[in-house]
Scaffold this motif. Sequence first.
Motif, PDB file in Angstrom:
ATOM      1  N   THR A 147      11.756   1.896  -2.943  1.00  0.00           N
ATOM      2  CA  THR A 147      10.435   1.808  -2.313  1.00  0.00           C
ATOM      3  C   THR A 147      10.520   2.242  -0.854  1.00  0.00           C
ATOM      4  N   LYS A 148       9.453   2.857  -0.386  1.00  0.00           N
ATOM      5  CA  LYS A 148       9.368   3.226   1.033  1.00  0.00           C
ATOM      6  C   LYS A 148       8.407   2.309   1.776  1.00  0.00           C
ATOM      7  N   ARG A 149       7.707   1.457   1.011  1.00  0.00           N
ATOM      8  CA  ARG A 149       6.743   0.544   1.632  1.00  0.00           C
ATOM      9  C   ARG A 149       6.652  -0.705   0.757  1.00  0.00           C
ATOM     10  N   ALA A 150       5.926  -1.696   1.268  1.00  0.00           N
ATOM     11  CA  ALA A 150       5.801  -2.945   0.506  1.00  0.00           C
ATOM     12  C   ALA A 150       4.706  -2.814  -0.557  1.00  0.00           C
ATOM     13  N   PHE A 151       4.844  -3.582  -1.627  1.00  0.00           N
ATOM     14  CA  PHE A 151       3.816  -3.647  -2.665  1.00  0.00           C
ATOM     15  C   PHE A 151       3.531  -5.103  -2.985  1.00  0.00           C
ATOM     16  N   LYS A 152       2.333  -5.343  -3.474  1.00  0.00           N
ATOM     17  CA  LYS A 152       1.920  -6.711  -3.829  1.00  0.00           C
ATOM     18  C   LYS A 152       2.055  -6.896  -5.330  1.00  0.00           C
ATOM     19  N   LYS A 153       2.282  -8.140  -5.724  1.00  0.00           N
ATOM     20  CA  LYS A 153       2.309  -8.495  -7.142  1.00  0.00           C
ATOM     21  C   LYS A 153       1.013  -7.980  -7.799  1.00  0.00           C
ATOM     22  N   LYS A 154       1.140  -7.411  -8.960  1.00  0.00           N
ATOM     23  CA  LYS A 154       0.044  -6.853  -9.774  1.00  0.00           C
ATOM     24  C   LYS A 154      -0.379  -5.439  -9.363  1.00  0.00           C
ATOM     25  N   ASP A 155       0.213  -4.903  -8.289  1.00  0.00           N
ATOM     26  CA  ASP A 155      -0.047  -3.491  -7.976  1.00  0.00           C
ATOM     27  C   ASP A 155       0.487  -2.643  -9.126  1.00  0.00           C
ATOM     28  N   VAL A 156      -0.244  -1.603  -9.466  1.00  0.00           N
ATOM     29  CA  VAL A 156       0.238  -0.678 -10.492  1.00  0.00           C
ATOM     30  C   VAL A 156       0.908   0.483  -9.772  1.00  0.00           C
ATOM     31  N   LEU A 157       2.207   0.618  -9.993  1.00  0.00           N
ATOM     32  CA  LEU A 157       3.001   1.542  -9.177  1.00  0.00           C
ATOM     33  C   LEU A 157       3.130   2.942  -9.763  1.00  0.00           C
ATOM     34  N   GLY A 158       2.889   3.070 -11.040  1.00  0.00           N
ATOM     35  CA  GLY A 158       3.028   4.403 -11.633  1.00  0.00           C
ATOM     36  C   GLY A 158       2.773   4.330 -13.119  1.00  0.00           C
TER      37      GLY A 158
END
Length: 364
Positions: A181-192
């Motif tokens: 990862t290059k940045r933070a993500f939140k729980k439940k984010d759809v990443l791809g």
Amino acid sequence: MCAPSILNRSCLARLTRNLPLSPRSIPYCVPYTQFLPLHYLHPASCVQSLLPIDRAGWRKYEYFWYTSSDGVHRLATSSGSLNEIPQQINDYVFNTSNFVDADYPSTFPKDRVWPPKNLQDLLCAIGTEGKDCVGGRCFTRAICNDPCCRHTFEAWKHATQDWQDHFELRKTDDRGIGVYTKRAFKKKDVLGWYAGELVVSAGDDYNNDYLMEVPIGGDPIPESLNDSDSDNDYNQTELLPPSPSSPSSSTTSVSAGESVMIDASRKGNWTRFINHSCKAHCDYRVCRVGNIRMIVVEAVKDIPPGVELTVNYGLDYYGPNTTKICHCGARKCVSRSRTNKRKELSNTEKTRVKKCRRLTPPLE
Ligand SMILES: C[S@@+](CC[C@H](N)C(=O)[O-])C[C@H]1O[C@@H](n2cnc3c(N)ncnc32)[C@H](O)[C@@H]1O
């Protein structure tokens, strides 16, 4: 000057300006260093900082361009050789003639088109219309967040094509290429989303590490799959790359009627590089965008920047009954407990031998 391993937009723009070829004319997967004149590798240049040197003096990552099916040229990283980087296609690809002999799916309502003539016939999200479209949770926020909006598959592909701004590929020590990862993500984010070639079924002779099963027709999304609490270390989905060594692998029993396989081994997108961890940040989910069903990678916990993105492939892939050894390094790694058991066994053996030695009378 760019920080190592962080490829920001201005740096990319500088790189692109300096390239001897226009990005459009660069063929598939040409390693960056192959067409980059040496003077661009000057220590003071941006490029040098993009090729970090480790203590032994070796470059840790190489950067290469690849072209996705939408014609967009992207820079990716890897220290691997050119051969390790497959052609990437950010799409579902399928050959309609492959489906001609497949039975009408029992999960399809009687009035559907079969054999499928287009993607919508095959992966139509029948029965899932009531479920939330995943479009609003897209990591790029590039498609609208209005829950009443009818997101389209085309909009989704377009929105996710800039994945390189958020993730990077790196060679790991012992697990091939991985995604960071290059940045933070939140729980439940759809990443791809898991792209690739759609194939009718996979028999014994058709098996690789990049197969994923996607249900077709009806509403096959088990509630437990979407609502499960994925914080559990051993949480697993049923949507797993099958393993040749897995006794319960679904590859031989896949019914073309109810599911098809997504093969990302030759054509896929960056999600095919996500490695397994017994303590994973993400999980695969069956979802829809607009009226197309797909498999997405969803964050099951908050994810900080700079970490490797992982999913749990499940116990059919790395588990007590498989021969594959997991190198995820998690404290509760399935393979670690296996190795520990082996160690315990061999320690018992040693103790037994020691005791025997003590009991053995001295030689005359
Ligand atoms: C779907 S691919 C993941 C991408 C792969 N690393 C690559 O370079 O293409 C699955 C393969 O990656 C490797 N892999 C993934 N997770 C691993 C793990 N925890 N331990 C060991 N190998 C792993 C194994 O070779 C596995 O068959």
